[in-house]
Design a protein around this motif. Sequence first.
Motif, PDB file in Angstrom:
ATOM      1  N   LYS A  21       0.815  -1.220   0.000  1.00 27.48           N
ATOM      2  CA  LYS A  21       0.000   0.000   0.000  1.00 27.48           C
ATOM      3  C   LYS A  21       0.847   1.268   0.000  1.00 27.48           C
ATOM      4  CE  LYS A  21      -3.337   2.542   2.664  1.00 27.48           C
ATOM      5  NZ  LYS A  21      -3.591   2.944   4.002  1.00 27.48           N
ATOM      6  N   ASN A  22       1.894   1.321   0.782  1.00 21.70           N
ATOM      7  CA  ASN A  22       2.712   2.523   0.885  1.00 21.70           C
ATOM      8  C   ASN A  22       3.533   2.799  -0.369  1.00 21.70           C
ATOM      9  OD1 ASN A  22       1.740   3.145   3.357  1.00 21.70           O
ATOM     10  ND2 ASN A  22       3.565   2.552   4.483  1.00 21.70           N
ATOM     11  N   HIS A  23       3.449   1.932  -1.340  1.00 21.01           N
ATOM     12  CA  HIS A  23       4.181   2.146  -2.580  1.00 21.01           C
ATOM     13  C   HIS A  23       3.259   2.115  -3.801  1.00 21.01           C
ATOM     14  CE1 HIS A  23       7.349   1.122   0.275  1.00 21.01           C
ATOM     15  NE2 HIS A  23       8.116   1.850  -0.489  1.00 21.01           N
ATOM     16  N   GLN A  24       1.955   2.118  -3.582  1.00 15.98           N
ATOM     17  CA  GLN A  24       1.014   2.109  -4.697  1.00 15.98           C
ATOM     18  C   GLN A  24       1.022   3.453  -5.387  1.00 15.98           C
ATOM     19  OE1 GLN A  24      -2.710   1.145  -2.872  1.00 15.98           O
ATOM     20  NE2 GLN A  24      -2.465  -1.033  -3.235  1.00 15.98           N
ATOM     21  N   ALA A  25       0.967   3.408  -6.708  1.00 11.61           N
ATOM     22  CA  ALA A  25       0.827   4.644  -7.473  1.00 11.61           C
ATOM     23  C   ALA A  25      -0.658   4.914  -7.662  1.00 11.61           C
ATOM     24  CB  ALA A  25       1.505   4.510  -8.834  1.00 11.61           C
ATOM     25  N   PRO A  26      -1.040   6.181  -7.639  1.00 14.67           N
ATOM     26  CA  PRO A  26      -2.448   6.498  -7.904  1.00 14.67           C
ATOM     27  C   PRO A  26      -2.867   6.043  -9.293  1.00 14.67           C
ATOM     28  CG  PRO A  26      -1.340   8.353  -6.911  1.00 14.67           C
ATOM     29  CD  PRO A  26      -0.275   7.352  -7.273  1.00 14.67           C
ATOM     30  N   THR A  27      -4.107   5.662  -9.399  1.00 15.46           N
ATOM     31  CA  THR A  27      -4.707   5.278 -10.670  1.00 15.46           C
ATOM     32  C   THR A  27      -6.075   5.936 -10.728  1.00 15.46           C
ATOM     33  OG1 THR A  27      -5.836   3.348  -9.758  1.00 15.46           O
ATOM     34  CG2 THR A  27      -3.573   2.994 -10.542  1.00 15.46           C
ATOM     35  N   PRO A  28      -6.723   5.913 -11.877  1.00  9.73           N
ATOM     36  CA  PRO A  28      -8.089   6.461 -11.905  1.00  9.73           C
ATOM     37  C   PRO A  28      -9.024   5.752 -10.927  1.00  9.73           C
ATOM     38  CG  PRO A  28      -7.249   6.251 -14.118  1.00  9.73           C
ATOM     39  CD  PRO A  28      -6.237   5.573 -13.200  1.00  9.73           C
ATOM     40  N   GLU A  29      -8.733   4.493 -10.618  1.00 13.15           N
ATOM     41  CA  GLU A  29      -9.568   3.748  -9.681  1.00 13.15           C
ATOM     42  C   GLU A  29      -9.184   4.015  -8.224  1.00 13.15           C
ATOM     43  OE1 GLU A  29      -7.882   2.106 -12.287  1.00 13.15           O
ATOM     44  OE2 GLU A  29      -9.628   2.422 -13.558  1.00 13.15           O
ATOM     45  N   ARG A  30      -7.959   4.407  -7.985  1.00  9.08           N
ATOM     46  CA  ARG A  30      -7.463   4.674  -6.619  1.00  9.08           C
ATOM     47  C   ARG A  30      -6.750   6.023  -6.660  1.00  9.08           C
ATOM     48  NH1 ARG A  30      -7.216   2.964  -1.622  1.00  9.08           N
ATOM     49  NH2 ARG A  30      -5.269   2.868  -0.505  1.00  9.08           N
ATOM     50  N   THR A  31      -7.478   7.045  -6.333  1.00 14.79           N
ATOM     51  CA  THR A  31      -7.005   8.419  -6.468  1.00 14.79           C
ATOM     52  C   THR A  31      -6.005   8.791  -5.363  1.00 14.79           C
ATOM     53  OG1 THR A  31      -8.760   9.312  -5.084  1.00 14.79           O
ATOM     54  CG2 THR A  31      -9.231   9.099  -7.464  1.00 14.79           C
ATOM     55  N   PRO A  32      -5.269   9.865  -5.578  1.00 12.49           N
ATOM     56  CA  PRO A  32      -4.399  10.353  -4.503  1.00 12.49           C
ATOM     57  C   PRO A  32      -5.186  10.608  -3.217  1.00 12.49           C
ATOM     58  CG  PRO A  32      -3.844  11.454  -6.547  1.00 12.49           C
ATOM     59  CD  PRO A  32      -5.078  10.637  -6.812  1.00 12.49           C
ATOM     60  N   TYR A  33      -6.408  11.106  -3.342  1.00  9.00           N
ATOM     61  CA  TYR A  33      -7.273  11.357  -2.182  1.00  9.00           C
ATOM     62  C   TYR A  33      -7.463  10.074  -1.376  1.00  9.00           C
ATOM     63  CZ  TYR A  33     -11.577  12.709   0.329  1.00  9.00           C
ATOM     64  OH  TYR A  33     -12.524  12.979   1.281  1.00  9.00           O
ATOM     65  N   GLU A  34      -7.748   8.975  -2.058  1.00 12.81           N
ATOM     66  CA  GLU A  34      -7.969   7.700  -1.367  1.00 12.81           C
ATOM     67  C   GLU A  34      -6.687   7.172  -0.739  1.00 12.81           C
ATOM     68  OE1 GLU A  34     -11.562   5.602  -3.755  1.00 12.81           O
ATOM     69  OE2 GLU A  34      -9.724   5.947  -4.904  1.00 12.81           O
ATOM     70  N   ILE A  35      -5.580   7.241  -1.472  1.00 12.89           N
ATOM     71  CA  ILE A  35      -4.311   6.737  -0.947  1.00 12.89           C
ATOM     72  C   ILE A  35      -3.867   7.555   0.264  1.00 12.89           C
ATOM     73  CG2 ILE A  35      -1.860   6.395  -1.467  1.00 12.89           C
ATOM     74  CD1 ILE A  35      -2.737   5.793  -4.374  1.00 12.89           C
ATOM     75  N   LEU A  36      -4.142   8.846   0.238  1.00 17.11           N
ATOM     76  CA  LEU A  36      -3.774   9.730   1.344  1.00 17.11           C
ATOM     77  C   LEU A  36      -4.601   9.454   2.601  1.00 17.11           C
ATOM     78  CD1 LEU A  36      -1.962  12.134   2.107  1.00 17.11           C
ATOM     79  CD2 LEU A  36      -3.694  13.633   1.157  1.00 17.11           C
ATOM     80  N   GLY A  37      -5.735   8.816   2.428  1.00 17.86           N
ATOM     81  CA  GLY A  37      -6.582   8.504   3.584  1.00 17.86           C
ATOM     82  C   GLY A  37      -7.905   9.225   3.556  1.00 17.86           C
ATOM     83  N   GLY A  38      -8.325   9.671   2.366  1.00 13.77           N
ATOM     84  CA  GLY A  38      -9.627  10.309   2.230  1.00 13.77           C
ATOM     85  C   GLY A  38      -9.693  11.636   2.949  1.00 13.77           C
ATOM     86  N   GLU A  39     -10.856  11.903   3.511  1.00 14.60           N
ATOM     87  CA  GLU A  39     -11.094  13.178   4.188  1.00 14.60           C
ATOM     88  C   GLU A  39     -10.092  13.417   5.322  1.00 14.60           C
ATOM     89  OE1 GLU A  39     -14.545  15.396   6.842  1.00 14.60           O
ATOM     90  OE2 GLU A  39     -15.135  13.782   5.478  1.00 14.60           O
ATOM     91  N   GLN A  40      -9.866  12.408   6.126  1.00 17.61           N
ATOM     92  CA  GLN A  40      -8.976  12.551   7.287  1.00 17.61           C
ATOM     93  C   GLN A  40      -7.544  12.883   6.850  1.00 17.61           C
ATOM     94  OE1 GLN A  40      -8.999   9.164   9.897  1.00 17.61           O
ATOM     95  NE2 GLN A  40      -7.411  10.000  11.199  1.00 17.61           N
ATOM     96  N   GLY A  41      -7.023  12.168   5.856  1.00 17.85           N
ATOM     97  CA  GLY A  41      -5.666  12.418   5.389  1.00 17.85           C
ATOM     98  C   GLY A  41      -5.519  13.762   4.697  1.00 17.85           C
ATOM     99  N   THR A  42      -6.538  14.147   3.950  1.00 13.14           N
ATOM    100  CA  THR A  42      -6.512  15.429   3.247  1.00 13.14           C
ATOM    101  C   THR A  42      -6.570  16.586   4.236  1.00 13.14           C
ATOM    102  OG1 THR A  42      -7.541  14.387   1.326  1.00 13.14           O
ATOM    103  CG2 THR A  42      -7.642  16.791   1.442  1.00 13.14           C
ATOM    104  N   LEU A  43      -7.423  16.466   5.226  1.00 12.43           N
ATOM    105  CA  LEU A  43      -7.516  17.492   6.270  1.00 12.43           C
ATOM    106  C   LEU A  43      -6.206  17.593   7.050  1.00 12.43           C
ATOM    107  CD1 LEU A  43      -9.289  19.592   7.667  1.00 12.43           C
ATOM    108  CD2 LEU A  43     -10.166  17.757   9.128  1.00 12.43           C
ATOM    109  N   ALA A  44      -5.587  16.458   7.328  1.00 12.83           N
ATOM    110  CA  ALA A  44      -4.308  16.460   8.046  1.00 12.83           C
ATOM    111  C   ALA A  44      -3.231  17.176   7.232  1.00 12.83           C
ATOM    112  CB  ALA A  44      -3.875  15.033   8.361  1.00 12.83           C
ATOM    113  N   LEU A  45      -3.199  16.945   5.914  1.00 10.29           N
ATOM    114  CA  LEU A  45      -2.224  17.622   5.053  1.00 10.29           C
ATOM    115  C   LEU A  45      -2.454  19.127   5.051  1.00 10.29           C
ATOM    116  CD1 LEU A  45       0.143  17.479   3.054  1.00 10.29           C
ATOM    117  CD2 LEU A  45      -1.565  17.102   1.235  1.00 10.29           C
ATOM    118  N   ALA A  46      -3.697  19.547   4.894  1.00 11.47           N
ATOM    119  CA  ALA A  46      -4.014  20.975   4.880  1.00 11.47           C
ATOM    120  C   ALA A  46      -3.637  21.626   6.203  1.00 11.47           C
ATOM    121  CB  ALA A  46      -5.500  21.186   4.584  1.00 11.47           C
TER     122      ALA A  46
END
Length: 153
Positions: A21-46
């Motif tokens: 998982k920690n080395h997966q590249a984003p794809t149209p099926e698995r977006t950067p948002y999803e790999i980052l952890g969705g809402e929680q990961g995106t909020l943490a980055l911001a």
Amino acid sequence: MKQLIKRIFRKDASEDQTTQKNHQAPTPERTPYEILGGEQGTLALANRFYDIMESDPYAKPLYDMHPLPLDRIRQVFFEFLSGWLGGPDLFAEKYGHPRLRMRHMPFPINQDLRDQWMHCMDKALETEVDNPLLREGLRKSFAQLATHMINQD
């Protein structure tokens, strides 16, 4: 979004397809948002980005440009990142198309401010993004975006 993902996150053809998982590249099926952890990961980055901006002396000129308190801008940045990373398009739903360059034109942005912004983002990515492929792809994409915001010599 699909073209952005393909351009930024090209996978080496010889790479093992069973990458963890920690080395997966984003794809149209698995977006950067999803790999980052969705809402929680995106909020943490911001939030990490603005925490660094608030505390790092190097970014003081950048911090000084922002209206205080930073609560609203943190939320707006999270909403932008959500859609930009391939998640819910919260910013566009509330405010319309981001038109980032136009929205930033009232602020004099030069190379120094761009570099301060990237300094904060690089530190936030190092802290919040475990996936090295995602982290490097985002770093490159953010660098292009930050450079595009420059409107002063």
